[in-house]
Design a protein around this motif. Structure first.
Motif, PDB file in Angstrom:
ATOM      1  N   ARG A 104       0.833  -1.205   0.000  1.00  0.00           N
ATOM      2  CA  ARG A 104       0.000   0.000   0.000  1.00  0.00           C
ATOM      3  C   ARG A 104       0.859   1.243   0.000  1.00  0.00           C
ATOM      4  O   ARG A 104       2.003   1.198   0.444  1.00  0.00           O
ATOM      5  CB  ARG A 104      -0.854   0.044   1.274  1.00  0.00           C
ATOM      6  N   LEU A 105       0.290   2.327  -0.453  1.00  0.00           N
ATOM      7  CA  LEU A 105       0.887   3.647  -0.235  1.00  0.00           C
ATOM      8  C   LEU A 105      -0.105   4.427   0.614  1.00  0.00           C
ATOM      9  O   LEU A 105      -1.328   4.300   0.431  1.00  0.00           O
ATOM     10  CB  LEU A 105       1.118   4.369  -1.565  1.00  0.00           C
ATOM     11  N   ASP A 106       0.405   5.270   1.509  1.00  0.00           N
ATOM     12  CA  ASP A 106      -0.479   6.096   2.342  1.00  0.00           C
ATOM     13  C   ASP A 106      -1.297   7.037   1.469  1.00  0.00           C
ATOM     14  O   ASP A 106      -0.870   7.387   0.366  1.00  0.00           O
ATOM     15  CB  ASP A 106       0.332   6.995   3.288  1.00  0.00           C
ATOM     16  N   THR A 109       0.798   9.768   0.162  1.00  0.00           N
ATOM     17  CA  THR A 109       1.973   9.400  -0.646  1.00  0.00           C
ATOM     18  C   THR A 109       1.504   9.201  -2.079  1.00  0.00           C
ATOM     19  O   THR A 109       0.468   8.570  -2.301  1.00  0.00           O
ATOM     20  CB  THR A 109       2.599   8.079  -0.131  1.00  0.00           C
ATOM     21  N   TYR A 136      11.942   5.706  -2.972  1.00  0.00           N
ATOM     22  CA  TYR A 136      11.099   6.839  -2.563  1.00  0.00           C
ATOM     23  C   TYR A 136      11.888   8.135  -2.648  1.00  0.00           C
ATOM     24  O   TYR A 136      13.100   8.154  -2.381  1.00  0.00           O
ATOM     25  CB  TYR A 136      10.647   6.674  -1.101  1.00  0.00           C
ATOM     26  N   HIS A 189       4.048   2.737   7.301  1.00  0.00           N
ATOM     27  CA  HIS A 189       4.533   4.128   7.301  1.00  0.00           C
ATOM     28  C   HIS A 189       6.060   4.195   7.427  1.00  0.00           C
ATOM     29  O   HIS A 189       6.603   5.082   8.088  1.00  0.00           O
ATOM     30  CB  HIS A 189       3.927   4.921   8.476  1.00  0.00           C
ATOM     31  N   GLN A 190       6.731   3.248   6.764  1.00  0.00           N
ATOM     32  CA  GLN A 190       8.165   3.070   7.062  1.00  0.00           C
ATOM     33  C   GLN A 190       9.013   4.322   6.816  1.00  0.00           C
ATOM     34  O   GLN A 190       9.841   4.685   7.672  1.00  0.00           O
ATOM     35  CB  GLN A 190       8.739   1.888   6.254  1.00  0.00           C
ATOM     36  N   VAL A 191       8.817   4.970   5.676  1.00  0.00           N
ATOM     37  CA  VAL A 191       9.695   6.120   5.372  1.00  0.00           C
ATOM     38  C   VAL A 191       9.452   7.240   6.381  1.00  0.00           C
ATOM     39  O   VAL A 191      10.390   7.828   6.937  1.00  0.00           O
ATOM     40  CB  VAL A 191       9.466   6.613   3.925  1.00  0.00           C
ATOM     41  N   ARG A 192       8.175   7.521   6.643  1.00  0.00           N
ATOM     42  CA  ARG A 192       7.861   8.612   7.589  1.00  0.00           C
ATOM     43  C   ARG A 192       8.427   8.293   8.981  1.00  0.00           C
ATOM     44  O   ARG A 192       8.965   9.171   9.658  1.00  0.00           O
ATOM     45  CB  ARG A 192       6.336   8.800   7.684  1.00  0.00           C
ATOM     46  N   LEU A 205       5.970  12.808  -0.017  1.00  0.00           N
ATOM     47  CA  LEU A 205       6.605  11.514  -0.290  1.00  0.00           C
ATOM     48  C   LEU A 205       6.049  10.943  -1.584  1.00  0.00           C
ATOM     49  O   LEU A 205       4.832  10.940  -1.808  1.00  0.00           O
ATOM     50  CB  LEU A 205       6.315  10.560   0.875  1.00  0.00           C
TER      51      LEU A 205
HETATM   52  N1  URA Z   1       6.531   4.735   3.710  1.00  0.00           N
HETATM   53  C1  URA Z   1       5.613   5.593   4.178  1.00  0.00           C
HETATM   54  O1  URA Z   1       5.810   6.215   5.206  1.00  0.00           O
HETATM   55  N2  URA Z   1       4.477   5.753   3.484  1.00  0.00           N
HETATM   56  C2  URA Z   1       4.213   5.114   2.326  1.00  0.00           C
HETATM   57  O2  URA Z   1       3.155   5.308   1.720  1.00  0.00           O
HETATM   58  C3  URA Z   1       5.177   4.216   1.855  1.00  0.00           C
HETATM   59  C4  URA Z   1       6.338   4.045   2.553  1.00  0.00           C
END
Ligand code: URA
Length: 242
Positions: A104-106, A109, A136, A189-192, A205
């Motif tokens: 999924r994407l948020d 995002t 990303y 929410h890995q990147v955030r 993002l």
């Molecule tokens: N990491 C995030 O925080 N949001 C995303 O949608 C994908 C990866």
């Protein structure tokens, strides 16, 4: 498989509706010869030769597509707001086997989102063992400190409420408040959360590539079916960031 089953599985309508359409002669072969509900796929007609109201049929099971997910739509079926399925033909949501997003994407995002009805392929793409790069680009609220690349690459970063450290991730600095991050897993929410862990905040993002597949010419909200060679590109490594 009988053609009535094929066409109702593709989401064109219930068996009752599809029966009526066969009776009206809407299902034909490429030369316009009428086909019948009980005709067998592969005996009376091949998938590629079947026409519904003069148009080629949607792809059979095993369909894979990519979408440029815009901001503000969710990857869910149930959300009361705008959902990614609203951007596809409504019959795609009635297919059997069902079409699902590959991860999924948020809502906030944008970028490359894959969908497929092939459960085996879906698991091969999302499995951390496959180590498919998800690339990303993030715009940040604060300047990068310069330590992030080393910390993210270490494979020791533990996010709040997780029990295992993150796999090593590559960070490339694109500007004082802009970075490209390559992940091989897909935690919530890995990147955030990674940038929050280093005291920063993601303001915007976008996912720009998965494996060797990028957004190409797609514009936000557009989608396209993937060919076999596109699917192969998913399993090729994205360009390294260093
Ligand atoms: N990491 C995030 O925080 N949001 C995303 O949608 C994908 C990866």
């Amino acid at each position: 498989m009988k053609l009535i089953k094929l066409i109702s599985n593709l989401g064109y309508g219930s068996r009752k509706q599809v029966t009526a359409w066969f009776r009206q002669g809407l299902v034909t072969d490429a030369e316009g010869e009428v086909l019948y509900a009980d005709d067998q796929l592969g005996i009376h007609a091949e998938h590629a030769a079947i026409r519904f109201d003069g148009e080629p049929l949607d792809p059979p099971a095993g369909m894979v597509l990519m979408m440029y997910k815009p901001l503000g739509v969710t990857c869910s079926r149930k959300d009361p707001g705008r959902v990614i399925y609203d951007l596809l033909p409504p019959r795609f949501s009635l297919r059997n086997p069902a079409l699902s997003t590959v991860g999924r994407l948020d809502r906030d995002t944008s970028g490359l989102l894959l969908l497929t009805d092939d459960g085996g392929l879906l698991h091969r793409i999302i499995s951390p063992k496959a180590e498919i790069a998800k690339v990303y680009e993030a715009e940040l609220a604060n300047d990068l400190s310069g330590d992030e690349a080393t910390l993210f690459a270490a494979g020791t970063l533990m996010l709040e409420s997780e029990t295992t450290p993150l796999a090593p991730a590559q960070l490339q600095v694109l500007g004082p408040r802009k970075a490209r991050l390559v992940l091989t897993e897909g935690r919530y929410h890995q990147v955030r959360r990674m940038f929050a862990a280093v005291g920063n905040h993601v303001e915007s993002l976008q996912r720009v590539a998965v494996g060797g597949l990028d957004l190409g010419e797609l514009q936000p909200g557009q989608w396209r079916l993937l060919e076999a060679q596109d699917v192969q590109r998913l399993f090729m490594q994205a360009a390294s960031v260093d």
